[in-house]
Design an enzyme around this catalytic site. Structure first.
Site, mmCIF file in Angstrom:
data_model
loop_
_atom_site.group_PDB
_atom_site.id
_atom_site.type_symbol
_atom_site.label_atom_id
_atom_site.label_comp_id
_atom_site.label_asym_id
_atom_site.label_seq_id
_atom_site.Cartn_x
_atom_site.Cartn_y
_atom_site.Cartn_z
ATOM 1 N N HIS A 55 1.323 -1.341 0.077
ATOM 2 C CA HIS A 55 -0.088 -0.052 -0.478
ATOM 3 C C HIS A 55 0.931 0.910 0.002
ATOM 4 O O HIS A 55 1.686 1.693 0.712
ATOM 5 C CB HIS A 55 -0.943 -0.204 0.859
ATOM 6 C CG HIS A 55 -1.694 -0.836 1.054
ATOM 7 N ND1 HIS A 55 -2.853 -1.702 0.501
ATOM 8 C CD2 HIS A 55 -2.072 -2.325 2.408
ATOM 9 C CE1 HIS A 55 -3.469 -2.419 0.992
ATOM 10 N NE2 HIS A 55 -2.863 -3.739 1.860
ATOM 11 N N SER A 83 -5.918 1.368 -2.655
ATOM 12 C CA SER A 83 -4.927 1.751 -1.425
ATOM 13 C C SER A 83 -3.982 2.703 -1.119
ATOM 14 O O SER A 83 -3.321 3.264 -0.286
ATOM 15 C CB SER A 83 -4.435 0.688 -0.666
ATOM 16 O OG SER A 83 -3.219 0.289 -1.630
ATOM 17 N N ASP A 143 3.111 -7.573 0.160
ATOM 18 C CA ASP A 143 2.026 -7.257 0.957
ATOM 19 C C ASP A 143 1.086 -8.181 0.510
ATOM 20 O O ASP A 143 0.191 -7.542 -0.334
ATOM 21 C CB ASP A 143 1.981 -6.112 0.949
ATOM 22 C CG ASP A 143 0.242 -5.331 2.312
ATOM 23 O OD1 ASP A 143 0.017 -6.868 2.402
ATOM 24 O OD2 ASP A 143 0.826 -4.644 2.999
ATOM 25 N N GLU A 205 4.424 -9.364 4.418
ATOM 26 C CA GLU A 205 3.588 -8.193 5.508
ATOM 27 C C GLU A 205 2.509 -9.242 6.003
ATOM 28 O O GLU A 205 2.344 -9.321 6.740
ATOM 29 C CB GLU A 205 3.590 -6.977 4.976
ATOM 30 C CG GLU A 205 2.255 -6.179 5.416
ATOM 31 C CD GLU A 205 3.419 -5.224 6.379
ATOM 32 O OE1 GLU A 205 4.784 -5.096 6.330
ATOM 33 O OE2 GLU A 205 2.687 -4.485 7.451
ATOM 34 N N ASN A 230 4.574 -11.064 9.122
ATOM 35 C CA ASN A 230 2.939 -10.673 10.299
ATOM 36 C C ASN A 230 3.404 -11.289 10.715
ATOM 37 O O ASN A 230 2.603 -10.852 12.365
ATOM 38 C CB ASN A 230 2.264 -11.351 8.547
ATOM 39 C CG ASN A 230 0.514 -11.476 9.764
ATOM 40 O OD1 ASN A 230 0.620 -10.848 9.625
ATOM 41 N ND2 ASN A 230 0.430 -12.700 10.665
ATOM 42 N N ASN A 240 -2.097 -5.571 13.220
ATOM 43 C CA ASN A 240 -3.505 -6.796 13.197
ATOM 44 C C ASN A 240 -4.885 -5.588 13.988
ATOM 45 O O ASN A 240 -5.834 -4.979 13.636
ATOM 46 C CB ASN A 240 -2.908 -7.878 12.537
ATOM 47 C CG ASN A 240 -2.538 -8.066 11.744
ATOM 48 O OD1 ASN A 240 -1.820 -7.605 11.304
ATOM 49 N ND2 ASN A 240 -2.451 -9.390 11.111
ATOM 50 N N HIS A 350 -7.618 -9.184 3.749
ATOM 51 C CA HIS A 350 -6.564 -8.734 2.122
ATOM 52 C C HIS A 350 -7.145 -8.873 0.937
ATOM 53 O O HIS A 350 -7.498 -7.591 0.484
ATOM 54 C CB HIS A 350 -5.362 -9.682 2.293
ATOM 55 C CG HIS A 350 -4.501 -8.976 1.709
ATOM 56 N ND1 HIS A 350 -3.393 -8.149 1.357
ATOM 57 C CD2 HIS A 350 -3.592 -9.540 0.425
ATOM 58 C CE1 HIS A 350 -2.645 -7.806 0.530
ATOM 59 N NE2 HIS A 350 -2.666 -8.049 -0.222
ATOM 60 N N HIS A 403 -3.833 2.064 8.202
ATOM 61 C CA HIS A 403 -3.328 2.704 10.146
ATOM 62 C C HIS A 403 -2.032 4.048 10.114
ATOM 63 O O HIS A 403 -1.675 4.265 9.213
ATOM 64 C CB HIS A 403 -2.574 1.096 10.606
ATOM 65 C CG HIS A 403 -3.083 -0.636 10.217
ATOM 66 N ND1 HIS A 403 -4.022 -0.237 10.496
ATOM 67 C CD2 HIS A 403 -2.371 -1.400 10.545
ATOM 68 C CE1 HIS A 403 -4.752 -1.231 10.379
ATOM 69 N NE2 HIS A 403 -3.951 -2.183 10.149
ATOM 70 N N GLN A 415 10.035 -4.997 8.459
ATOM 71 C CA GLN A 415 9.850 -5.619 7.772
ATOM 72 C C GLN A 415 11.917 -5.051 7.163
ATOM 73 O O GLN A 415 12.734 -5.628 6.935
ATOM 74 C CB GLN A 415 9.361 -4.339 6.445
ATOM 75 C CG GLN A 415 7.806 -4.783 6.435
ATOM 76 C CD GLN A 415 7.638 -5.934 5.415
ATOM 77 O OE1 GLN A 415 9.218 -6.650 5.193
ATOM 78 N NE2 GLN A 415 7.056 -6.505 4.742
#
Ligand code: NAI
Length: 482
Positions: A55, A83, A143, A205, A230, A240, A350, A403, A415
């Site tokens: 994103h 996004s 991602d 991700e 993740n 999350n 997702h 987020h 990451q």
């Protein structure tokens, strides 16, 4: 849109606004900024050519510029058609030292509202490196796994010597991938095989992308090592959960501005995302109902004080429906025909297959109308209307800005450390799927304490010996669940 040979964004003149928001975000991303300080001189990513598919937001801009500060070259695409924040994409293309007339930044291929065909074109551009020995990256940052999927499918079809006519998996979306691969097979029958041979690894991700990686590992088709970012604790138990706690209501508010207090809201799935979503809506005073298939998560939801029901139980009476499962076919057209007038339906998982949008479009006599981009009413022949957010794609990024920076600083510090691990220690990571070592996970959390005024207690040596850990950590076994 503005395009030169080597980037494509909606409008370069948005770069000034984008840069201002990036500057504000940097202060809220202490993990990334301290990695710039720690590794700026050592340049651990010198020689890395990172293709990112994630994103394209303001927070991602800070990630991209951190990778560059650590020595990497970067090319980027978004991992969702809705996004991208166009001002962030423009600022990244222009770069901190460029101007809209003289862009000097990172090649980015992303704009809000891509078609599916354009989406896969952008992914291909991010994977195609002009003026390099192999024409490709040596690292992937993914991602949802679309860049990884394109490479793997490319290699699979090059081995077979042909591309199948259709795919049963996702006929519409996947059709564009097959078309793209048919073209590249004609142009260069070894393109993806050559590219894949250069890749040191991928850092993934999200839950859904990680799921794809473990499947490929099991099939024996995984072509390079992968780090499952993740399942770093500082990712899934923060982004999350607390990320969705923030961005779910943000998306619903910006899309509809409906009063949430007193409404009945159904959250399908009570995993990490579902837990954050449920808390988010409860915080606004909604009466939250959970659906689950896993008895452990269902029991957690019940003990957290939520009603746990089936969709069938509540579909006719609830006001807001949110899918968070990463699974398919959660809310079907037949369910939507039974909902109340002006029920709100959205997905935060997702992919867009959680809500049966194709089935909804096929309901006889149904009329779709755009209220504004990413907000549509669907009116049934009897006059009843439901409101669908972001065409069933993840609504926190489609209807809002995803987020906030502070939580993404955790995910993106994970990451960056994962990129450094795979790029600098290839001998420690044979082909397989790994999680970040726990000392790095703890490091990421540590980097975010000062900003919140947290005063951490220091373990005394006798105490450390008593519980069997080192004073400096790691503090928990690998199977500890937090
Ligand atoms: P998770 O695996 O922790 O939770 C998913 C839950 O859904 C599980 O508890 C599972 O039992 C439940 N579930 C599966 N099928 C169901 C069904 N038919 N009905 C009801 N419940 C069902 O996964 P997590 O981490 O919560 O991620 C969920 C999705 O959200 C994934 O697609 C992930 O990639 C995505 N995600 C989206 C974010 C965003 O910003 N929009 C952020 C992080 C993840």
């Amino acid at each position: 849109s503005t395009s030169t040979a080597d980037f494509k964004v909606a409008d370069l003149s948005l770069a000034v606004f984008g840069r201002k928001e990036i500057t504000l975000a940097e202060h809220e991303m202490p993990g990334l900024m301290s990695l710039r300080e720690e590794y700026g001189t050592a340049q651990p990513l010198a020689g890395a050519r990172v293709t990112g598919s994630l994103h394209m937001t303001v927070q991602t801009a800070v990630l991209i510029e951190t990778l560059v500060a650590l020595g990497a070259e970067v090319r980027w695409a978004s991992c969702n058609i809705f996004s991208t924040q166009d001002h962030a994409a423009a600022a990244v293309a222009v770069g901190p030292d460029g101007t809209p007339d003289n862009p000097k930044g990172v090649p980015v291929f992303a704009w809000k509202g891509e078609s599916l065909e354009e989406y896969w074109w952008c992914t291909e551009q991010a994977l195609t490196w002009p003026n390099t020995p192999t024409g490709g990256p040596n690292m992937i940052l993914d991602d949802g796994g679309d860049a990884t999927l394109l490479l793997h499918k490319g290699v699979e079809f090059e081995k077979a010597g042909s591309v199948p006519a259709t795919s049963p998996e996702d006929p519409e979306e996947y059709g564009y991938v097959l078309g793209l691969l048919r073209r590249t097979l004609g142009e260069n029958p070894q393109k993806w095989t050559q590219l894949a041979s250069e890749i040191r690894g991928v850092t993934e991700e999200t839950t859904t992308g990680v799921h794809r990686l473990y499947e490929m590992q099991q099939d024996g088709t995984l072509l390079f090592p992968a780090i499952n970012v993740n399942d770093a604790v500082t990712k899934s138990k923060f982004d999350n959960k607390y990320g969705c706690r923030h961005s779910l209501v943000d998306g619903i508010n910006r899309a509809t501005d409906v009063l949430i207090g007193g409404k009945v809201a159904v959250i399908c799935g009570y995993g990490d995302v579902g837990k954050g979503c449920a808390e988010s809506l409860r915080g606004q005073g909604a009466r939250v109902v959970i659906t689950e298939i896993d008895p452990i998560c269902a029991l957690q939801a019940a003990m957290d004080g939520y009603q746990v029901a089936t969709l069938d139980d509540v579909v006719e009476t609830a006001d807001i429906f949110v899918t968070t499962t990463g699974n398919r076919d959660i809310i079907m057209a037949a369910d939507m025909t039974r909902m109340k007038h002006q029920a709100i339906v959205g997905n935060i998982g997702h992919f867009d297959n959680e809500i049966d949008m194709a089935g909804l479009a096929k309901v006889p006599g149904i009329v779709k109308d755009e209220v504004k981009p990413q907000v549509h009413t669907w009116t049934f022949p009897d006059g009843k209307t439901i409101i669908v957010l972001s065409e069933g794609r993840l609504l926190n990024l489609g209807n809002a800005t995803g987020h906030p920076s502070f939580v993404m600083s955790n995910s993106f510090t994970d990451q960056t450390l994962a990129q450094i691990e795979l790029f600098t220690k290839p001998e420690e990571y044979p082909i397989g799927v790994y999680v970040l070592p726990k000392h790095l996970d703890e490091k990421v959390a540590r980097l975010h304490l000062d900003a919140l005024g947290v005063r951490l207690t220091t373990l005394r040596p006798e105490q450390a010996a008593y519980i069997g850990v080192k004073v400096e950590g790691p503090y928990k076994s690998d199977h500890y669940r937090y």
